[in-house]
Design a protein around this motif. Sequence first.
Motif, PDB file in Angstrom:
ATOM      1  N   GLU B  75       0.830  -1.211   0.000  1.00 24.44           N
ATOM      2  CA  GLU B  75       0.000   0.000   0.000  1.00 24.44           C
ATOM      3  C   GLU B  75       0.869   1.267   0.000  1.00 24.44           C
ATOM      4  O   GLU B  75       0.406   2.330  -0.385  1.00 24.44           O
ATOM      5  N   GLN B  76       2.120   1.128   0.452  1.00 21.74           N
ATOM      6  CA  GLN B  76       2.981   2.311   0.530  1.00 21.74           C
ATOM      7  C   GLN B  76       3.673   2.613  -0.800  1.00 21.74           C
ATOM      8  O   GLN B  76       3.952   3.766  -1.105  1.00 21.74           O
ATOM      9  N   GLU B  78       2.857   2.732  -4.029  1.00 24.09           N
ATOM     10  CA  GLU B  78       2.247   3.686  -4.970  1.00 24.09           C
ATOM     11  C   GLU B  78       1.062   4.407  -4.324  1.00 24.09           C
ATOM     12  O   GLU B  78       0.152   4.846  -5.005  1.00 24.09           O
ATOM     13  N   GLY B  79       1.078   4.460  -2.994  1.00 21.16           N
ATOM     14  CA  GLY B  79       0.042   5.201  -2.276  1.00 21.16           C
ATOM     15  C   GLY B  79      -1.325   4.532  -2.273  1.00 21.16           C
ATOM     16  O   GLY B  79      -2.353   5.202  -2.140  1.00 21.16           O
ATOM     17  N   ALA B  80      -1.349   3.193  -2.425  1.00 16.88           N
ATOM     18  CA  ALA B  80      -2.641   2.502  -2.542  1.00 16.88           C
ATOM     19  C   ALA B  80      -3.491   2.601  -1.276  1.00 16.88           C
ATOM     20  O   ALA B  80      -4.716   2.398  -1.342  1.00 16.88           O
ATOM     21  N   ARG B  82      -4.213   5.266   0.130  1.00 12.87           N
ATOM     22  CA  ARG B  82      -5.124   6.380  -0.167  1.00 12.87           C
ATOM     23  C   ARG B  82      -6.239   5.907  -1.097  1.00 12.87           C
ATOM     24  O   ARG B  82      -7.378   6.359  -0.991  1.00 12.87           O
TER      25      ARG B  82
END
Lengths: 235, 221
Positions: B75-76, B78-80, B82
Amino acid sequence: MGLKVVLKAQGLGKDFGLKRVLDGVELSLSSGDLYGLFGPNGSGKTTLLFLLSSLMRPGRGKLLLNGREVRKDPEEFRRQVGLLSHQTFLYSHLTARENLLFYGRLYSQDNLEKRVDGLLERVGLKTESGDLVHTFSQGMRQRLALARAILPHPSILLLDEPYSNLDIQGCQILEEILLERKRDSILLIATHNLDKGLRIMNRAGILIGGQIRDEVDGSLDGFKENYLNRIENRP
Amino acid sequence: MYKIIYTLLYKEILQEFRSKEILTLLFIFTLLVLIIFAFSLGPLFENMEVLTPAILWITFSFAGVLGLNRSFHSEQEEGALRGLALAPVDPGVIYLGKTLANFLFISIIEAIALPIFVVLFYFPFQRPALLLFLVLGTLGFSIVGTLLAGIASNTRRQEILLPILLFPLLVPLLIAVVKGSQLLLMNEPFEKTLNWVRLLIVYDGIFFIISYLTFGYVLEE
């Protein structure tokens, strides 16, 4: 044609520690608006987009959708919002198709497989649909992120520097998609790229000093000169 | 809700199947720690029934922290996170999907490591009730660990912060699983361990409710 949507920001403010990033932003957007939000680096464009998408809680002010405060029903609001950010929100160990299917299922989309295949073709990634995202170039990721953002048919589409990493064909696809969606949606593009942005927008404003200034509606003649003056004369 | 949980869990399994990041890391770490313990204590140490549950849970706890530190990695990138926060889904459901995935991955490692442990320590795994402690302990670990891993993933010192936050909260859980397992290994009747079982159920229940209700704040910027 869908129902008219009106999104209003009333006195939105946000601080990070002692730094005041946004200071009472007033903004009213409705379906058909293709709004260009311009501003230099660090002016708070991304922060404002996060507030408008409800990803971030405002320190001050409120956000209203059709007159109703967004925080009263955030899930329903999020169903209507698409966000294309600096980050793609993609999973690198999933394929392009799996990424879109995953997000589509979170939005409980109907006819998902057909919609996903159509979108992959629309953004020019049909032949790469089964490839893992970590094998993609930045431009391909940006195209896929665009497909992810419009997947749930959002009536509010917020785009943060959407042209970055896109080649000429990618920019053309992006602009075609924006113009297709313009009639039924609110489209807000945050960028500092004036030449690309101003081509397709019908409203614009400058975010500077934590507030939106020099808003123009309709004709954007003279906006570029105004913007450059603002940038040069800022404290 | 079940469809969403299934979607989240399937995504976690698919990613792990492709990257093998968490399971490989956990397995190698667990194996190494068990071998080090086995060599340092020797084959004929005394008070085996007192020591072995503690060794087992020290190993699983440290391995589990490594796994939790990686659990929000995808999740970190590519900002998933968010992307998940933006979806019209109750944050508690997202938490549930993550917790189930962590529970599954840690359980897989336990299932592989337990036979090795039995052989290395001559561990008499004859009481099925030991499995109950293992499941309740792993569940509690995943429940608390997933919430704290989510909090730590928003910080720059994630690897350091997670164990500092997690281990103090795990103290009641570790005491309960170790004490309960010791009683079973000393051939005490199961009824004598019931207080520890109750403590574990209450611990898991309380932390699950707290985590489910507060995960939204973890997703918020």
